[in-house]
Design a protein around this motif. Structure first.
Motif, PDB file in Angstrom:
ATOM      1  N   ASN A 125       6.815  -2.599  -8.517  1.00 38.75           N
ATOM      2  CA  ASN A 125       8.050  -3.384  -8.514  1.00 38.75           C
ATOM      3  C   ASN A 125       8.036  -4.453  -7.429  1.00 38.75           C
ATOM      4  OD1 ASN A 125       9.193  -2.046 -10.693  1.00 38.75           O
ATOM      5  ND2 ASN A 125      10.233  -0.530  -9.424  1.00 38.75           N
ATOM      6  N   LEU A 126       7.426  -4.155  -6.292  1.00 36.16           N
ATOM      7  CA  LEU A 126       7.312  -5.155  -5.226  1.00 36.16           C
ATOM      8  C   LEU A 126       6.344  -6.267  -5.615  1.00 36.16           C
ATOM      9  CD1 LEU A 126       7.311  -2.797  -2.107  1.00 36.16           C
ATOM     10  CD2 LEU A 126       9.145  -4.330  -2.842  1.00 36.16           C
ATOM     11  N   VAL A 127       5.291  -5.901  -6.353  1.00 39.40           N
ATOM     12  CA  VAL A 127       4.382  -6.927  -6.882  1.00 39.40           C
ATOM     13  C   VAL A 127       5.158  -7.883  -7.783  1.00 39.40           C
ATOM     14  CG1 VAL A 127       2.398  -7.354  -8.390  1.00 39.40           C
ATOM     15  CG2 VAL A 127       2.315  -5.493  -6.724  1.00 39.40           C
ATOM     16  N   LYS A 128       6.000  -7.333  -8.632  1.00 40.68           N
ATOM     17  CA  LYS A 128       6.792  -8.158  -9.549  1.00 40.68           C
ATOM     18  C   LYS A 128       7.690  -9.135  -8.796  1.00 40.68           C
ATOM     19  CE  LYS A 128       7.167  -4.868 -13.394  1.00 40.68           C
ATOM     20  NZ  LYS A 128       8.103  -4.268 -14.366  1.00 40.68           N
ATOM     21  N   GLN A 129       8.084  -8.756  -7.597  1.00 38.47           N
ATOM     22  CA  GLN A 129       8.928  -9.630  -6.786  1.00 38.47           C
ATOM     23  C   GLN A 129       8.127 -10.659  -5.982  1.00 38.47           C
ATOM     24  OE1 GLN A 129      12.253  -9.607  -7.095  1.00 38.47           O
ATOM     25  NE2 GLN A 129      11.938  -8.008  -8.639  1.00 38.47           N
ATOM     26  N   GLY A 130       6.814 -10.652  -6.166  1.00 34.39           N
ATOM     27  CA  GLY A 130       5.973 -11.650  -5.526  1.00 34.39           C
ATOM     28  C   GLY A 130       5.594 -11.358  -4.096  1.00 34.39           C
ATOM     29  N   LEU A 131       5.724 -10.085  -3.659  1.00 35.87           N
ATOM     30  CA  LEU A 131       5.460  -9.770  -2.255  1.00 35.87           C
ATOM     31  C   LEU A 131       3.990  -9.526  -1.960  1.00 35.87           C
ATOM     32  CD1 LEU A 131       8.502  -7.469  -1.415  1.00 35.87           C
ATOM     33  CD2 LEU A 131       8.143  -9.867  -0.825  1.00 35.87           C
ATOM     34  N   GLY A 132       3.151  -9.410  -2.965  1.00 43.20           N
ATOM     35  CA  GLY A 132       1.732  -9.195  -2.708  1.00 43.20           C
ATOM     36  C   GLY A 132       1.058  -8.475  -3.855  1.00 43.20           C
ATOM     37  N   ALA A 133      -0.200  -8.091  -3.617  1.00 44.21           N
ATOM     38  CA  ALA A 133      -0.983  -7.344  -4.601  1.00 44.21           C
ATOM     39  C   ALA A 133      -0.895  -5.855  -4.294  1.00 44.21           C
ATOM     40  CB  ALA A 133      -2.435  -7.805  -4.579  1.00 44.21           C
ATOM     41  N   ALA A 134      -1.261  -5.039  -5.267  1.00 46.11           N
ATOM     42  CA  ALA A 134      -1.292  -3.588  -5.056  1.00 46.11           C
ATOM     43  C   ALA A 134      -2.285  -2.960  -6.027  1.00 46.11           C
ATOM     44  CB  ALA A 134       0.090  -2.969  -5.252  1.00 46.11           C
ATOM     45  N   MET A 135      -2.947  -1.909  -5.566  1.00 44.10           N
ATOM     46  CA  MET A 135      -3.816  -1.119  -6.429  1.00 44.10           C
ATOM     47  C   MET A 135      -2.943  -0.059  -7.110  1.00 44.10           C
ATOM     48  SD  MET A 135      -6.577  -2.715  -5.851  1.00 44.10           S
ATOM     49  CE  MET A 135      -7.609  -1.706  -6.932  1.00 44.10           C
TER      50      MET A 135
ATOM     51  N   VAL B 297       0.828  -1.205   0.000  1.00 44.78           N
ATOM     52  CA  VAL B 297       0.000   0.000   0.000  1.00 44.78           C
ATOM     53  C   VAL B 297       0.865   1.258   0.000  1.00 44.78           C
ATOM     54  CG1 VAL B 297      -1.872  -1.190   1.189  1.00 44.78           C
ATOM     55  CG2 VAL B 297      -0.193   0.106   2.536  1.00 44.78           C
ATOM     56  N   MET B 298       0.231   2.352  -0.387  1.00 40.94           N
ATOM     57  CA  MET B 298       0.884   3.653  -0.494  1.00 40.94           C
ATOM     58  C   MET B 298       0.757   4.448   0.811  1.00 40.94           C
ATOM     59  SD  MET B 298       2.054   4.346  -3.647  1.00 40.94           S
ATOM     60  CE  MET B 298       1.723   6.075  -3.924  1.00 40.94           C
TER      61      MET B 298
ATOM     62  N   HIS C 170     -10.711  -9.499   5.351  1.00 39.05           N
ATOM     63  CA  HIS C 170      -9.520  -9.028   6.066  1.00 39.05           C
ATOM     64  C   HIS C 170      -8.545  -8.388   5.071  1.00 39.05           C
ATOM     65  CE1 HIS C 170      -5.433  -9.930   8.051  1.00 39.05           C
ATOM     66  NE2 HIS C 170      -5.932  -8.818   8.569  1.00 39.05           N
ATOM     67  N   PHE C 171      -8.206  -7.117   5.296  1.00 41.36           N
ATOM     68  CA  PHE C 171      -7.247  -6.399   4.463  1.00 41.36           C
ATOM     69  C   PHE C 171      -5.873  -6.537   5.106  1.00 41.36           C
ATOM     70  CE2 PHE C 171      -5.635  -2.069   2.890  1.00 41.36           C
ATOM     71  CZ  PHE C 171      -5.268  -2.583   1.656  1.00 41.36           C
ATOM     72  N   ARG C 172      -5.064  -7.416   4.557  1.00 38.21           N
ATOM     73  CA  ARG C 172      -3.750  -7.729   5.141  1.00 38.21           C
ATOM     74  C   ARG C 172      -2.667  -6.892   4.464  1.00 38.21           C
ATOM     75  NH1 ARG C 172      -0.318 -13.207   4.023  1.00 38.21           N
ATOM     76  NH2 ARG C 172       1.608 -12.546   5.075  1.00 38.21           N
ATOM     77  N   ILE C 173      -2.057  -5.994   5.204  1.00 35.40           N
ATOM     78  CA  ILE C 173      -1.003  -5.132   4.666  1.00 35.40           C
ATOM     79  C   ILE C 173       0.352  -5.755   4.986  1.00 35.40           C
ATOM     80  CG2 ILE C 173       0.085  -2.869   4.778  1.00 35.40           C
ATOM     81  CD1 ILE C 173      -2.631  -1.703   5.482  1.00 35.40           C
ATOM     82  N   ARG C 174       1.128  -5.988   3.932  1.00 25.99           N
ATOM     83  CA  ARG C 174       2.458  -6.552   4.118  1.00 25.99           C
ATOM     84  C   ARG C 174       3.552  -5.501   3.971  1.00 25.99           C
ATOM     85  NH1 ARG C 174       5.327 -11.681   0.947  1.00 25.99           N
ATOM     86  NH2 ARG C 174       6.927 -12.025   2.536  1.00 25.99           N
ATOM     87  N   CYS C 175       3.377  -4.566   3.052  1.00 27.22           N
ATOM     88  CA  CYS C 175       4.409  -3.557   2.774  1.00 27.22           C
ATOM     89  C   CYS C 175       3.784  -2.170   2.652  1.00 27.22           C
ATOM     90  CB  CYS C 175       5.147  -3.860   1.465  1.00 27.22           C
ATOM     91  SG  CYS C 175       5.921  -5.472   1.364  1.00 27.22           S
ATOM     92  N   HIS C 176       4.519  -1.177   3.127  1.00 27.33           N
ATOM     93  CA  HIS C 176       4.186   0.226   2.875  1.00 27.33           C
ATOM     94  C   HIS C 176       5.269   0.812   1.974  1.00 27.33           C
ATOM     95  CE1 HIS C 176       2.030  -0.466   6.687  1.00 27.33           C
ATOM     96  NE2 HIS C 176       1.199   0.468   6.272  1.00 27.33           N
ATOM     97  N   THR C 177       4.872   1.663   1.020  1.00 22.72           N
ATOM     98  CA  THR C 177       5.839   2.344   0.183  1.00 22.72           C
ATOM     99  C   THR C 177       5.308   3.724  -0.170  1.00 22.72           C
ATOM    100  OG1 THR C 177       7.250   2.120  -1.778  1.00 22.72           O
ATOM    101  CG2 THR C 177       4.951   1.407  -1.992  1.00 22.72           C
TER     102      THR C 177
END
Length: 298
Positions: free
Chosen positions: A230-240, A194-195, A215-222
């Protein structure tokens, strides 16, 4: 206490360019001269602005605060100097546009290139920054046109409002993208990038999950849509992700799906109310606004 502007300029250039060498080249003076100006500024302000580590200057927290305060002032003088140069060279006008980062990776450079074609004497001032800073620059007269995210926090600004649908980007082979349209229930507990919690897209996505009981599970903030993708491309999760970032990307390593309910991103084009647009500015908006409207929803 008066501080000579040249000291501020050397300080600003060093932080902006990253090294004393790059700052000296940018300002057209010697490296020792830059170092001397920085030392004078530290003595005059009685602040420790840099740590000397392995021959490099590392800015202190105090230096970063000072940089934010003087950024607009230094850019303002650069803007004046450029205007003088343009007048001396009898240039045929300058396009002055600043935007948020999402529009800077593909959309706006493409539009600037289209606009500059056939205008060989046009000079261009183009910068990307966070939306609040873009608004400050337009208010201060450093840029004539700004494209940024809502909300608009500066007064006396003309606003043209657009809404864009963000799309859900997921790692390739994630196993949850077998539908053309995904819902919060489909992504219940799936990791998201998420942003920041306060960003409108993060907030609206969270509200959609809450309304659906998922459940909205947040793994990364950027801080940038580009970073999130770019984090999606690395397989870390989904992003809008906004449509401009997606259109400027190679599309490799992820899949994109629409999301229901739609998560919208509000973008505004801002200009100063108290200052009429130049002919160049009006012509550029005449080109860009229809292009944005073609991508916008509603």
């Amino acid at each position: 206490m008066s501080t000579p502007f040249r000291q501020f300029q050397a300080f600003h250039a060093t932080l902006q360019r990253g090294t004393v060498t790059a700052a000296a080249e940018y300002l057209g003076i010697s490296q020792p001269a830059i170092s001397n100006l920085l030392a004078q500024l530290e003595r005059r302000t009685k602040l420790k602005l840099f740590e000397r580590t392995r021959g490099r200057l590392v800015p202190t927290p105090e230096a970063m605060v000072l940089f934010d305060e003087i950024d607009t002032v230094v850019r303002g003088l650069d803007h004046v100097n450029q205007a003088v140069t343009d007048l001396q060279n009898q240039k045929a006008g300058q396009l002055q546009v600043a935007c948020n980062h999402a529009l800077a990776f593909g959309f706006l450079p493409n539009e600037i290139a289209r606009f500059a074609k056939g205008r060989p004497n046009l000079t261009i001032a183009f910068q990307s920054q966070y939306s609040g800073k873009v608004q400050e620059w337009v208010t201060a007269g450093l840029f004539e046109i700004g494209l940024c995210e809502m909300p608009v926090r500066q007064e006396a600004m003309e606003q043209r409002h657009f809404r864009f649908e963000t799309l859900c980007a997921l790692p390739e082979g994630s196993g949850v993208a077998d539908k053309p349209v995904l819902t919060p229930s489909d992504l219940d507990s799936y990791p998201f990038i998420v942003m920041g919690n306060d960003h409108m897209v993060s907030r609206r996505t969270r509200e959609a999950f809450l309304s659906d009981g998922a459940h909205f599970r947040i793994r990364c903030h950027t801080d940038l849509f580009r970073n999130a993708l770019n984090l999606v491309k690395q397989g870390l999760g989904a992003a809008m992700i906004d449509p401009f970032t997606l259109s400027a990307d190679d599309g490799a390593g992820y899949v994109v799906r629409r999301f229901d309910p739609a998560v919208l991103l509000d973008i505004v084009v801002v200009t100063a109310k108290d200052k009429p647009l130049s002919a160049i500015g009006r012509e550029f908006l005449d080109q860009v606004l229809p292009r944005m409207q073609a991508v916008a929803v509603g």
